[in-house]
Design a protein around this motif. Structure first.
Motif, PDB file in Angstrom:
ATOM      1  N   ALA A 108       0.837  -1.205   0.000  1.00  0.00           N
ATOM      2  CA  ALA A 108       0.000   0.000   0.000  1.00  0.00           C
ATOM      3  C   ALA A 108       0.868   1.249   0.000  1.00  0.00           C
ATOM      4  CB  ALA A 108      -0.935  -0.018   1.212  1.00  0.00           C
ATOM      5  N   GLU A 109       1.916   1.249   0.831  1.00  0.00           N
ATOM      6  CA  GLU A 109       2.817   2.396   0.868  1.00  0.00           C
ATOM      7  C   GLU A 109       3.576   2.528  -0.445  1.00  0.00           C
ATOM      8  OE1 GLU A 109       4.001   2.502   5.621  1.00  0.00           O
ATOM      9  OE2 GLU A 109       5.071   1.145   4.257  1.00  0.00           O
ATOM     10  N   LEU A 110       3.906   1.406  -1.017  1.00  0.00           N
ATOM     11  CA  LEU A 110       4.651   1.396  -2.279  1.00  0.00           C
ATOM     12  C   LEU A 110       3.829   2.008  -3.407  1.00  0.00           C
ATOM     13  CD1 LEU A 110       7.509   0.198  -2.615  1.00  0.00           C
ATOM     14  CD2 LEU A 110       6.457  -1.837  -3.593  1.00  0.00           C
ATOM     15  N   THR A 111       2.595   1.562  -3.541  1.00  0.00           N
ATOM     16  CA  THR A 111       1.749   2.059  -4.637  1.00  0.00           C
ATOM     17  C   THR A 111       1.332   3.512  -4.407  1.00  0.00           C
ATOM     18  OG1 THR A 111      -0.169   1.034  -3.550  1.00  0.00           O
ATOM     19  CG2 THR A 111       0.898  -0.223  -5.289  1.00  0.00           C
ATOM     20  N   LYS A 112       1.162   3.880  -3.148  1.00  0.00           N
ATOM     21  CA  LYS A 112       0.862   5.287  -2.857  1.00  0.00           C
ATOM     22  C   LYS A 112       2.012   6.181  -3.290  1.00  0.00           C
ATOM     23  CE  LYS A 112      -0.048   8.528   0.921  1.00  0.00           C
ATOM     24  NZ  LYS A 112      -0.089   8.708   2.397  1.00  0.00           N
ATOM     25  N   ARG A 113       3.220   5.779  -2.947  1.00  0.00           N
ATOM     26  CA  ARG A 113       4.404   6.551  -3.340  1.00  0.00           C
ATOM     27  C   ARG A 113       4.532   6.598  -4.863  1.00  0.00           C
ATOM     28  NH1 ARG A 113       7.738  10.707  -3.012  1.00  0.00           N
ATOM     29  NH2 ARG A 113       9.949  10.190  -3.374  1.00  0.00           N
ATOM     30  N   LEU A 114       4.228   5.485  -5.540  1.00  0.00           N
ATOM     31  CA  LEU A 114       4.326   5.456  -6.996  1.00  0.00           C
ATOM     32  C   LEU A 114       3.328   6.425  -7.625  1.00  0.00           C
ATOM     33  CD1 LEU A 114       5.796   4.079  -9.328  1.00  0.00           C
ATOM     34  CD2 LEU A 114       4.048   2.288  -9.310  1.00  0.00           C
ATOM     35  N   ARG A 115       2.121   6.505  -7.067  1.00  0.00           N
ATOM     36  CA  ARG A 115       1.133   7.473  -7.583  1.00  0.00           C
ATOM     37  C   ARG A 115       1.641   8.902  -7.413  1.00  0.00           C
ATOM     38  NH1 ARG A 115      -2.701   3.903  -5.257  1.00  0.00           N
ATOM     39  NH2 ARG A 115      -2.738   5.160  -3.348  1.00  0.00           N
ATOM     40  N   GLU A 116       2.241   9.193  -6.274  1.00  0.00           N
ATOM     41  CA  GLU A 116       2.767  10.543  -6.030  1.00  0.00           C
ATOM     42  C   GLU A 116       3.874  10.878  -7.023  1.00  0.00           C
ATOM     43  OE1 GLU A 116       4.060  10.195  -2.031  1.00  0.00           O
ATOM     44  OE2 GLU A 116       2.050  10.386  -1.151  1.00  0.00           O
ATOM     45  N   THR A 123       5.575  13.744 -13.181  1.00  0.00           N
ATOM     46  CA  THR A 123       5.869  13.736 -14.616  1.00  0.00           C
ATOM     47  C   THR A 123       5.152  14.880 -15.331  1.00  0.00           C
ATOM     48  OG1 THR A 123       4.055  12.179 -15.048  1.00  0.00           O
ATOM     49  CG2 THR A 123       6.233  11.236 -14.662  1.00  0.00           C
ATOM     50  N   GLN A 124       4.102  15.426 -14.713  1.00  0.00           N
ATOM     51  CA  GLN A 124       3.438  16.583 -15.324  1.00  0.00           C
ATOM     52  C   GLN A 124       4.355  17.809 -15.313  1.00  0.00           C
ATOM     53  OE1 GLN A 124      -0.241  17.134 -13.232  1.00  0.00           O
ATOM     54  NE2 GLN A 124      -1.074  15.131 -13.823  1.00  0.00           N
ATOM     55  N   GLU A 125       5.175  17.898 -14.263  1.00  0.00           N
ATOM     56  CA  GLU A 125       6.097  19.033 -14.161  1.00  0.00           C
ATOM     57  C   GLU A 125       7.395  18.752 -14.915  1.00  0.00           C
ATOM     58  OE1 GLU A 125       6.766  19.906 -10.063  1.00  0.00           O
ATOM     59  OE2 GLU A 125       4.636  19.776  -9.541  1.00  0.00           O
ATOM     60  N   THR A 126       7.870  17.515 -14.804  1.00  0.00           N
ATOM     61  CA  THR A 126       9.147  17.142 -15.432  1.00  0.00           C
ATOM     62  C   THR A 126       8.917  15.908 -16.284  1.00  0.00           C
ATOM     63  OG1 THR A 126      10.255  17.924 -13.429  1.00  0.00           O
ATOM     64  CG2 THR A 126      11.590  16.662 -15.001  1.00  0.00           C
ATOM     65  N   PRO A 180       9.267   7.831 -12.588  1.00  0.00           N
ATOM     66  CA  PRO A 180       8.727   7.410 -11.287  1.00  0.00           C
ATOM     67  C   PRO A 180       9.192   6.023 -10.867  1.00  0.00           C
ATOM     68  CG  PRO A 180       6.985   8.249 -12.720  1.00  0.00           C
ATOM     69  CD  PRO A 180       8.200   8.079 -13.573  1.00  0.00           C
ATOM     70  N   VAL A 181       9.281   5.094 -11.827  1.00  0.00           N
ATOM     71  CA  VAL A 181       9.657   3.721 -11.487  1.00  0.00           C
ATOM     72  C   VAL A 181      11.089   3.685 -10.963  1.00  0.00           C
ATOM     73  CG1 VAL A 181       9.960   1.374 -12.387  1.00  0.00           C
ATOM     74  CG2 VAL A 181       8.052   2.772 -13.190  1.00  0.00           C
ATOM     75  N   PHE A 182      11.986   4.369 -11.644  1.00  0.00           N
ATOM     76  CA  PHE A 182      13.377   4.340 -11.190  1.00  0.00           C
ATOM     77  C   PHE A 182      13.541   5.121  -9.892  1.00  0.00           C
ATOM     78  CE2 PHE A 182      17.929   5.304 -11.192  1.00  0.00           C
ATOM     79  CZ  PHE A 182      18.416   4.015 -11.384  1.00  0.00           C
ATOM     80  N   GLN A 183      12.806   6.217  -9.747  1.00  0.00           N
ATOM     81  CA  GLN A 183      12.904   6.987  -8.505  1.00  0.00           C
ATOM     82  C   GLN A 183      12.429   6.154  -7.318  1.00  0.00           C
ATOM     83  OE1 GLN A 183      14.263  10.093  -7.941  1.00  0.00           O
ATOM     84  NE2 GLN A 183      13.984   9.502  -5.795  1.00  0.00           N
ATOM     85  N   LEU A 184      11.346   5.415  -7.515  1.00  0.00           N
ATOM     86  CA  LEU A 184      10.861   4.551  -6.432  1.00  0.00           C
ATOM     87  C   LEU A 184      11.912   3.494  -6.084  1.00  0.00           C
ATOM     88  CD1 LEU A 184       8.667   3.676  -4.481  1.00  0.00           C
ATOM     89  CD2 LEU A 184       7.613   2.352  -6.330  1.00  0.00           C
ATOM     90  N   ARG A 209      -0.373  -0.497 -11.532  1.00  0.00           N
ATOM     91  CA  ARG A 209       0.333  -0.104 -10.307  1.00  0.00           C
ATOM     92  C   ARG A 209       1.082  -1.301  -9.710  1.00  0.00           C
ATOM     93  NH1 ARG A 209       0.458   4.179 -11.926  1.00  0.00           N
ATOM     94  NH2 ARG A 209      -0.931   5.916 -11.476  1.00  0.00           N
ATOM     95  N   SER A 210       0.454  -2.467  -9.777  1.00  0.00           N
ATOM     96  CA  SER A 210       1.123  -3.661  -9.247  1.00  0.00           C
ATOM     97  C   SER A 210       2.380  -3.961 -10.039  1.00  0.00           C
ATOM     98  CB  SER A 210       0.174  -4.866  -9.293  1.00  0.00           C
ATOM     99  OG  SER A 210      -0.912  -4.687  -8.429  1.00  0.00           O
ATOM    100  N   ILE A 211       2.270  -3.867 -11.366  1.00  0.00           N
ATOM    101  CA  ILE A 211       3.451  -4.115 -12.203  1.00  0.00           C
ATOM    102  C   ILE A 211       4.525  -3.073 -11.924  1.00  0.00           C
ATOM    103  CG2 ILE A 211       4.316  -4.174 -14.569  1.00  0.00           C
ATOM    104  CD1 ILE A 211       1.633  -5.327 -15.429  1.00  0.00           C
TER     105      ILE A 211
END
Length: 925
Positions: free
Chosen positions: A5-13, A18-21, A26-30, A809-811
Motif C-alpha cells: 500500500a505504501e509502495l503504490t501510494k508513493r508510486l502514484r505521487e 511527470t506533469q512538471e518534469t 517514477p519507477v526508477f525513482q521509487l 500499479r502492481s506491475i
C-alpha cells in the motif's frame, strides 16, 4: 516503505511529478528510494520478500480471474444446460453433421511455458473452477520449482489430456442422451466425434538434440498403456463383468511391460535387441487396433437399455477418437534436416538446387518408382539422419504399437514444395504413407510472403493430389512464435489469415474440394504469441478469422481447425474437470469449424486500400525494430537472466557460442524473446507500429477499425497490451548502467557508506553502452506511442477495464522492487574484496556475469574464490605439530554471509518478481 500500500501510494505521487518534469522516471525513482532504505539498513530483504509475496498473491489471483472470465461459466450445471440447448437439432441428419466431425483438434504442446510451480498451478486452477470469490487462498507459499524435464512436461500433458477426455465423454454422453430422446429408433447410428486431441511432447525434434529415438517410442508405449488403463476403468464402470475386460486388461499389462522396456537407456545393441525383439514378436496380448472392440461395443449398444447403450456408445466414441494412445501424436523436424536426408538419395554431390524444377522432376520420378523397404529397430538405431530416423520411428509405432491412429509430420521452416515431396518419398519408402499427414509450417517472414505460391504449386502436383485424397485432407501449420518475433504479432496474424485464404483458393482451383483442410494454428498462451486476451471467442477467431473460415465454406471445403494449448500455462484450461468441461463447451458452442457463407463482407477486407497499407506500415515498423542494433542490444542486455527456467528445451539455440554482449536475437527462441519484452515492460512486438501506421490518416484508419469486427478485435488486443505497458520502465532499466547515476548517488555525503562501491560502479560503467541503448529505444517507443494514443482516442472503447489501473500499479511496484534488487546485487558484487584463493578468477569477469544476470555462473566463481569449507589441520593424522595457519578462515564465512548469500537471495527474489509480472501479463511467452 514496507507495505505494498505504501509502495503504490508513493508510486502514484511520483507519477504526478511527470506533469512538471516529463523526463522524470517514477519507477526508477521509487527503486532509488527503496535502494537507499535497503542500503541504510532501514529496509531488509525480508521486508522486500514480504512485499513481493503480497504482489505475487495479487498476480496469481489475476491469473485465476482471467482464466475464469475467459471460459465462464465454469460450473458443471451451467455448462450442461448450455450443451442441452446446443444439442438440439432440426433432424437426425443435422445432428449427425453437427457431432460427427470434430469442431476442433486441440494439441497439447510444450516448450518453455511451465511458469508456475505445481502448487501454484493447482491453486490457480482451483480458484478459477468455481464462481466463488477468488481469495488469498490462491496465494500458495513459495515452493521449490521442480526440474522441468521432458518427462515432467509429458506427465503434465497427459494429465491435462485425461481431463479433456473426461470432459469430452461427458459432452458425448449428453449429446447421445438427447439424441435418444429425439430419435429413439435412429440414435445408435450416430458416431459422435466432437473433438480430437494430439500432442507433440516427446516427439518434437525441431531445435533440440536431447530427445533420443527410444524416448519417443517409450513415451508412445506409456501413452498406450495409460489409455488402455482408462478404457478398462470406463468399461468396468459400465459392467465389471464385461467379457471384453479381460482382453483390455491383458493388453494393458502387455503395454506396461513394453513401456518399461523402452524406459531404459537402449544405446547398447544388446539392450535394444532384447527390447525390440520382445515388442515385435507375435503375442496374443499385443493389441494393434481397437476396431474389433469398437464394433463389438456398438453392436451391443443396439440392444441394450438406454443408460448402458449411451455408456457403451460413449466409450466407443472415445476409442474412435484417440485410438491406442492418449491422443494422436505430432512429430516435428526442420526442413533442413529433411533436405539433408533427401540429398543422400538424389544429390550426394550437393550440387542440386532443391527448389529447382529439376529437383521437382527428380522427386516426381522417385515417388512414382519407389518400392517400400522393410525396416526394424536396428535400422532405426544406426540411422544418423534426424529426418529419416523420425520416419523409421513412425513406422515402428504404426507397425508395433498403434496401427489405426495417423501421425502428423510437421516440417518447420518449409518454404518449397520439394520439401513436401521429399517427406512423401520417405513415407512411401517405409510403407506408411497411408498413415502420415505431412504438414508444412509457415512461420518465417519469407514463408508467409511466398506461402500462397507455395500452396499453388504443391496442390497442383498430381502426386500430392493423389496423396491428399488418400488421406482425406490437406494439412498445414501456421506459426505465431517466430512470426510474431520477426514480423510482429499483428502483421503475422494478418499475413497468416491471407495465407489461409490462399489455401482455400488453391484447393478449389486444383479440384481438392473433396478433402478437408486441416489448419493447425500454433499460437501460444499470451498476446505476443497469438493468443487473444479478449475471451474465448477472440482466442478462437484471432488465429483463424471468420473471413478465412468463410473462404472454405464458399469453396465447399470442410474445415478442420486445430489449435495449441501450450505448456503448463495452457494446460490450466484442462487442469480440473470443471475447467476442462467449460473450455470444451465454449469451443463446441462457438463452432470454430463453421461459418455462414452469406455473412456480409467485413469492411477490413473490402477497404484493402486502407487495410493493406496499414498492414504493410506496421510490418515495416516492426522490421525496423528487428534490424536495429538498439533493439537487439536492449533485449539481450540481461541475456535471459530476467527469466525463470520454464521448459526442457533450451531457451537459446543450441549452436549458441557467442558472448552475451554479441548475442543475436535469432539465438533466443521465440517464447523467451516474448517473455523478455514483458519483463522489460513493453510488448513491442504487439503494440509498436500501430500508431505510426495511422500517421497522417488517423480518421480513416480509426473509422475502418471501428466499423470492422476484425478491426475491433485488433484494437482490443492493442488496448489490452498497452494497458500493461510502461515506457518509463524500459528507460529505468537503462539507468542501472548509467555511470553518472552511480557517481552522483553518494554526492554531498548522502550515502557516504556507499562511496567506494558507487565509485567502482561509476568507473566500470563508463565503457558500458546500455544506458544509451535503452534511452534510444525508449525515445522511439514514445514517438510511436504518441501516435497510438492519438489513434485510440478516435475509437470508442467498448469494453473499458477500470481494474487495469490496479494491475499497472502492481506491475510498477514489482518493477521498482526488482530494480532495487538489481542495484543491491551490483553494489554487493563490486564490494566483495578482491583477494581470492583462486588466482585464476577475474574480478571483471564476475562483475560482467552479474551485470548480465548470469548469477549462477557468478556465484559458482565466487564460491570457488571464497570457500567456506576446506581441509583443516584436524583432518590429518600428522605427528609433527604446527602453529600455522593461525586463523580459522572465518573471514570467508563473513564474505559468504555479507556478500554472496545476499546476491543469491536477491536474484531468487528477482525471479519471483519475474513470475508475478508474467502472471499479470497473462503468460510466460
Amino acid at each position: 516503505m514496507k507495505t505494498v500500500a505504501e509502495l503504490t501510494k508513493r508510486l502514484r505521487e511520483l507519477h504526478q511529478q511527470t506533469q512538471e518534469t516529463p523526463l522524470f522516471n517514477p519507477v526508477f525513482q521509487l527503486s532509488l528510494d527503496l535502494s537507499r532504505q535497503l542500503e541504510a539498513g532501514e529496509l531488509s530483504l525480508d521486508d522486500i520478500e514480504g512485499m513481493i509475496s503480497e504482489l505475487e498473491c495479487h498476480s496469481l489471483k489475476t491469473r485465476a480471474s482471467r482464466l475464469r472470465s475467459n471460459i465462464a461459466p465454469v460450473s458443471q450445471t451451467a455448462n450442461t444446460d448450455i450443451l442441452a440447448r446446443y444439442c438440439a437439432a432440426d433432424d437426425f441428419a443435422a445432428f449427425r453433421a453437427q457431432w460427427e466431425n470434430p469442431s476442433l483438434h486441440a494439441v497439447f504442446t510444450a516448450h518453455p511455458t511451465f511458469l508456475l510451480t505445481p502448487d501454484q498451478s493447482a491453486a490457480v486452477a482451483n480458484a478459477a473452477s468455481s464462481d466463488a470469490e477468488i481469495t488469498d487462498d490462491t496465494c500458495t507459499p513459495v515452493s521449490q520449482r521442480p526440474a522441468i524435464t521432458l518427462r515432467y512436461e509429458h506427465e503434465q500433458a497427459m494429465f491435462a489430456i485425461a481431463n479433456a477426455q473426461d470432459a469430452r465423454d461427458q459432452i458425448v454422453a449428453q449429446a447421445l442422451d438427447q439424441a435418444h430422446s429425439a430419435w429413439p429408433t435412429e440414435w445408435t447410428e450416430a458416431s459422435p466425434l466432437p473433438f480430437r486431441f494430439a500432442s507433440w511432447v516427446g516427439y518434437d525434434m525441431d531445435g533440440r538434440t536431447d530427445i533420443k529415438w527410444f524416448d519417443s517410442i517409450g513415451f508412445r508405449l506409456a501413452e498406450k498403456a495409460q489409455r488402455l488403463e482408462r478404457y478398462v476403468a470406463a468399461l468396468q464402470a459400465i459392467d465389471d463383468g464385461h467379457p471384453l475386460l479381460e482382453t483390455l486388461r491383458n493388453a494393458t499389462t502387455y503395454s506396461q511391460d513394453r513401456a518399461a522396456d523402452f524406459r531404459t537407456d537402449l544405446s547398447e545393441p544388446a539392450a535394444l535387441s532384447a527390447a525390440a525383439n520382445t515388442l515385435t514378436e507375435d503375442h496374443p496380448h499385443k493389441m494393434l487396433s481397437l476396431t474389433p472392440v469398437i464394433e463389438l461395443l456398438e453392436a451391443e449398444a443396439i440392444g441394450a437399455d438406454k443408460d448402458r447403450a449411451i455408456a457403451l456408445k460413449t466409450l466407443a466414441a472415445s476409442m474412435r477418437a484417440d485410438g491406442l494412445g492418449m491422443s494422436w501424436i505430432h512429430f516435428r523436424v526442420n526442413s533442413s534436416q529433411l533436405h539433408n536426408a533427401i540429398r543422400r538419395r538424389i544429390d550426394p554431390e550437393n550440387t542440386l538446387d532443391l527448389s529447382s524444377k529439376g529437383a521437382m522432376a527428380t522427386l516426381r520420378d522417385l515417388l512414382e518408382t519407389v518400392q517400400p523397404l522393410r525396416s526394424n529397430f536396428a535400422a532405426l538405431a544406426i540411422e544418423s539422419s534426424t529426418a529419416i530416423r523420425q520416419f523409421l520411428a513412425m513406422a515402428q509405432i504404426i507397425h508395433h504399437i498403434d496401427g489405426d491412429a495417423p501421425i502428423r509430420m510437421l516440417i518447420a521452416e518449409c518454404e518449397q514444395p520439394s520439401t513436401i515431396l521429399a517427406a512423401l518419398y520417405f513415407s512411401k519408402l517405409f510403407g506408411i504413407e497411408d498413415k502420415v499427414d505431412v504438414s508444412p509450417l509457415f512461420e518465417t517472414e519469407s514463408a508467409l510472403e511466398h506461402g500462397g505460391r507455395f500452396l499453388d504449386a504443391l496442390l497442383a502436383e498430381p502426386t500430392y493430389q493423389t496423396y491428399a485424397r488418400s488421406r482425406g485432407r490437406v494439412a498445414i501449420q501456421t506459426g505465431f512464435s517466430d512470426a510474431g518475433r520477426f514480423v510482429g504479432q499483428i502483421p503475422a496474424s494478418l499475413a497468416i489469415e491471407r495465407l489461409q485464404g490462399r489455401m482455400a483458393d488453391a484447393m478449389r482451383d486444383n479440384g481438392l474440394t473433396d478433402v478437408a483442410a486441416l489448419i493447425f494454428n500454433t499460437h501460444g498462451e499470451s498476446m505476443g504469441r497469438g493468443a487473444h486476451p479478449g475471451g474465448f471467442k477472440d482466442r478462437l477467431e484471432w488465429p483463424l478469422s471468420p473471413w478465412a473460415r468463410r473462404r472454405f465454406v464458399r469453396a465447399g471445403i470442410r474445415l478442420e481447425p486445430e489449435v495449441s494449448f501450450q505448456g503448463g500455462d495452457g494446460y490450466l484450461h484442462f487442469a480440473t474437470p470443471e475447467l476442462a468441461l467449460a473450455t470444451l463447451t465454449r469451443i463446441a458452442t462457438l463452432q470454430p469449424s463453421s461459418n455462414s457463407a452469406d455473412a456480409p463482407t467485413d469492411p477490413f477486407y473490402r477497404r484493402t486500400d486502407l487495410s493493406l497499407d496499414f498492414y504493410r506500415a506496421v510490418r515495416s515498423h516492426q522490421r525496423d525494430h528487428l534490424e536495429s542494433a538498439t533493439y537487439s542490444r536492449a533485449l539481450t542486455a540481461f541475456g535471459l537472466g530476467l527469466l525463470n527456467n520454464t521448459g526442457s528445451r533450451v531457451s537459446r539455440r543450441q549452436s549458441d557460442l557467442s558472448a552475451d554482449r554479441d548475442m543475436n536475437l535469432r539465438q533466443i527462441r521465440a517464447i523467451p524473446h516474448n517473455a523478455v519484452l514483458q519483463q522489460l515492460g513493453y510488448p513491442i512486438n504487439i503494440i509498436s507500429g500501430v500508431g505510426s501506421a495511422a500517421d497522417g490518416n488517423y480518421e480513416d484508419i480509426a473509422a475502418l477499425l471501428n466499423d470492422s469486427e476484425r478491426g475491433k478485435q485488433l484494437v482490443r488486443l492493442v488496448r489490452a497490451s498497452n494497458a500493461l505497458a510502461s515506457i518509463k520502465t524500459v528507460a529505468a532499466f537503462g539507468e542501472l548502467f548509467n555511470s553518472a547515476y552511480w557517481a552522483s548517488r553518494p554526492y554531498r555525503g548522502t550515502e557516504s557508506h556507499l562511496s567506494d562501491a558507487c565509485e567502482t560502479l561509476a568507473e566500470y560503467l563508463t565503457k558500458d553502452d546500455r544506458t544509451g541503448v535503452f534511452r534510444r529505444l525508449a525515445s522511439r517507443l514514445r514517438v510511436d506511442a504518441l501516435k497510438l494514443h492519438r489513434l485510440l482516442e478516435l475509437i470508442p472503447d467498448e469494453e473499458p477495464h477500470p481494474e487495469r489501473e490496479t494491475v499497472r500499479r502492481s506491475i510498477g511496484a514489482l518493477q521498482a522492487l526488482r530494480l532495487t534488487l538489481l542495484q543491491h546485487m551490483f553494489i554487493k558484487a563490486v564490494s566483495i574484496p578482491t583477494f581470492s584463493r583462486a588466482n585464476d578468477i577475474s574480478r571483471d569477469d564476475v562483475l560482467e556475469m552479474v551485470f548480465t544476470l548470469r548469477i549462477d555462473d557468478a556465484l559458482a566463481q565466487l564460491r570457488r574464490a571464497y570457500p567456506t569449507s576446506f581441509p583443516g589441520l584436524e583432518d590429518f593424522a600428522v605427528d609433527e605439530p604446527s602453529d600455522y595457519p593461525d586463523g580459522d578462515g572465518e573471514g570467508y564465512r563473513v564474505i559468504q554471509r555479507d556478500y554472496i548469500d545476499p546476491l543469491e537471495r536477491s536474484y531468487d527474489l528477482s525471479l519471483r518478481i519475474g513470475t508475478a509480472i508474467a502472471n499479470e501479463f497473462g503468460a510466460h511467452g
